[in-house]
Enzyme design. Structure first.
Site, PDB file in Angstrom:
ATOM      1  N   ASP A  29       0.849  -1.191   0.000  1.00  0.00           N
ATOM      2  CA  ASP A  29       0.000   0.000   0.000  1.00  0.00           C
ATOM      3  C   ASP A  29       0.888   1.245   0.000  1.00  0.00           C
ATOM      4  OD1 ASP A  29      -3.234   0.557   1.032  1.00  0.00           O
ATOM      5  OD2 ASP A  29      -1.793   2.214   1.039  1.00  0.00           O
ATOM      6  N   ASN A  80     -12.577  -3.605   2.825  1.00  0.00           N
ATOM      7  CA  ASN A  80     -13.449  -2.438   2.947  1.00  0.00           C
ATOM      8  C   ASN A  80     -14.427  -2.477   1.769  1.00  0.00           C
ATOM      9  OD1 ASN A  80     -11.996  -1.556   5.164  1.00  0.00           O
ATOM     10  ND2 ASN A  80     -10.676  -0.194   3.965  1.00  0.00           N
ATOM     11  N   SER A 122     -12.403   3.187  -1.078  1.00  0.00           N
ATOM     12  CA  SER A 122     -12.159   4.368  -1.915  1.00  0.00           C
ATOM     13  C   SER A 122     -11.742   4.010  -3.332  1.00  0.00           C
ATOM     14  CB  SER A 122     -11.092   5.259  -1.269  1.00  0.00           C
ATOM     15  OG  SER A 122      -9.848   4.582  -1.187  1.00  0.00           O
ATOM     16  N   HIS A 149     -10.194  -5.238  -3.404  1.00  0.00           N
ATOM     17  CA  HIS A 149      -8.850  -5.457  -2.872  1.00  0.00           C
ATOM     18  C   HIS A 149      -8.985  -5.822  -1.415  1.00  0.00           C
ATOM     19  CE1 HIS A 149     -10.044  -1.239  -2.539  1.00  0.00           C
ATOM     20  NE2 HIS A 149      -9.401  -1.210  -1.388  1.00  0.00           N
ATOM     21  N   HIS A 203      -7.027  -5.593   2.173  1.00  0.00           N
ATOM     22  CA  HIS A 203      -5.895  -5.072   2.924  1.00  0.00           C
ATOM     23  C   HIS A 203      -5.351  -6.209   3.791  1.00  0.00           C
ATOM     24  CE1 HIS A 203      -6.733  -0.648   2.381  1.00  0.00           C
ATOM     25  NE2 HIS A 203      -7.947  -1.119   2.151  1.00  0.00           N
TER      26      HIS A 203
HETATM   27  P1  AMP Z   1      -9.716   1.489   0.325  1.00  0.00           P
HETATM   28  O1  AMP Z   1      -9.796   2.884   0.875  1.00  0.00           O
HETATM   29  O2  AMP Z   1     -10.097   0.417   1.287  1.00  0.00           O
HETATM   30  O3  AMP Z   1     -10.445   1.392  -1.016  1.00  0.00           O
HETATM   31  O4  AMP Z   1      -8.181   1.209   0.037  1.00  0.00           O
HETATM   32  C1  AMP Z   1      -7.502   1.736  -1.050  1.00  0.00           C
HETATM   33  C2  AMP Z   1      -6.036   1.703  -0.715  1.00  0.00           C
HETATM   34  O5  AMP Z   1      -5.303   1.858  -1.914  1.00  0.00           O
HETATM   35  C3  AMP Z   1      -5.582   2.805   0.239  1.00  0.00           C
HETATM   36  O6  AMP Z   1      -5.054   2.224   1.417  1.00  0.00           O
HETATM   37  C4  AMP Z   1      -4.516   3.553  -0.568  1.00  0.00           C
HETATM   38  O7  AMP Z   1      -3.443   3.976   0.223  1.00  0.00           O
HETATM   39  C5  AMP Z   1      -4.099   2.514  -1.583  1.00  0.00           C
HETATM   40  N1  AMP Z   1      -3.570   3.028  -2.830  1.00  0.00           N
HETATM   41  C6  AMP Z   1      -4.071   4.015  -3.614  1.00  0.00           C
HETATM   42  N2  AMP Z   1      -3.316   4.173  -4.708  1.00  0.00           N
HETATM   43  C7  AMP Z   1      -2.307   3.273  -4.620  1.00  0.00           C
HETATM   44  C8  AMP Z   1      -1.190   2.939  -5.456  1.00  0.00           C
HETATM   45  N3  AMP Z   1      -0.947   3.581  -6.607  1.00  0.00           N
HETATM   46  N4  AMP Z   1      -0.356   1.957  -5.040  1.00  0.00           N
HETATM   47  C9  AMP Z   1      -0.563   1.316  -3.887  1.00  0.00           C
HETATM   48  N5  AMP Z   1      -1.607   1.568  -3.058  1.00  0.00           N
HETATM   49  C10 AMP Z   1      -2.461   2.536  -3.425  1.00  0.00           C
END
Ligand code: AMP
Length: 113
Positions: A30, A86, A94, A99, A101
């Site tokens: 992440d 999430n 978001s 995905h 975590h």
């Molecule tokens: P969520 O808010 O549960 O949808 O998680 C999305 C995650 O994607 C967040 O923890 C971000 O920090 C991560 N994220 C966004 N863009 C990138 C990227 N280019 N590479 C790695 N992680 C990312």
């Protein structure tokens, strides 16, 4: 899917710190880690949520958990880790490409905020 960040990472069009990969799944760090080990496991094909993935391709849910777990231990989360999908607005999702975590490397608190 066009304009999907995680589709682009899965295809290699956008670089990421990939720590494990199969033909169907990628696991990468992440970009904004919330724990010493913070990985994201994605299917390379586009699915919006874990519910959609479970309905259409349940074997891929298993792949995300299997690959994410192995990568967490390989990255140093040998004392345990947490796997979180999430989902939707209230779940804090978001990025609209499913995905999980995988968080570890410290004592995690409960309940989450
Ligand atoms: P969520 O808010 O549960 O949808 O998680 C999305 C995650 O994607 C967040 O923890 C971000 O920090 C991560 N994220 C966004 N863009 C990138 C990227 N280019 N590479 C790695 N992680 C990312």
């Amino acid at each position: 899917m066009t304009d999907c960040l995680f589709c682009a990472i899965g295809s290699g069009a956008i670089p990421a710190a990939i720590v494990a990969e199969t033909d169907r799944v990628a696991v990468f760090r992440d970009v904004n880690p919330q724990a010493p080990v913070h990985l994201l496991a994605i299917p390379k094909a586009h699915f919006g949520s874990v519910a959609e993935l479970a309905a259409v391709a349940p074997d891929l849910v298993s792949d995300l958990i299997t690959e994410g777990s192995a990568a967490a231990v390989a990255e140093g989360a040998t004392n345990g880790y947490r796997i979180v999908f999430n989902t939707g607005h209230d779940g804090g999702q978001s990025v609209g490409h499913v995905h999980t975590h995988v968080l570890g490397g410290r004592q995690l608190t409960w309940p989450p905020g």
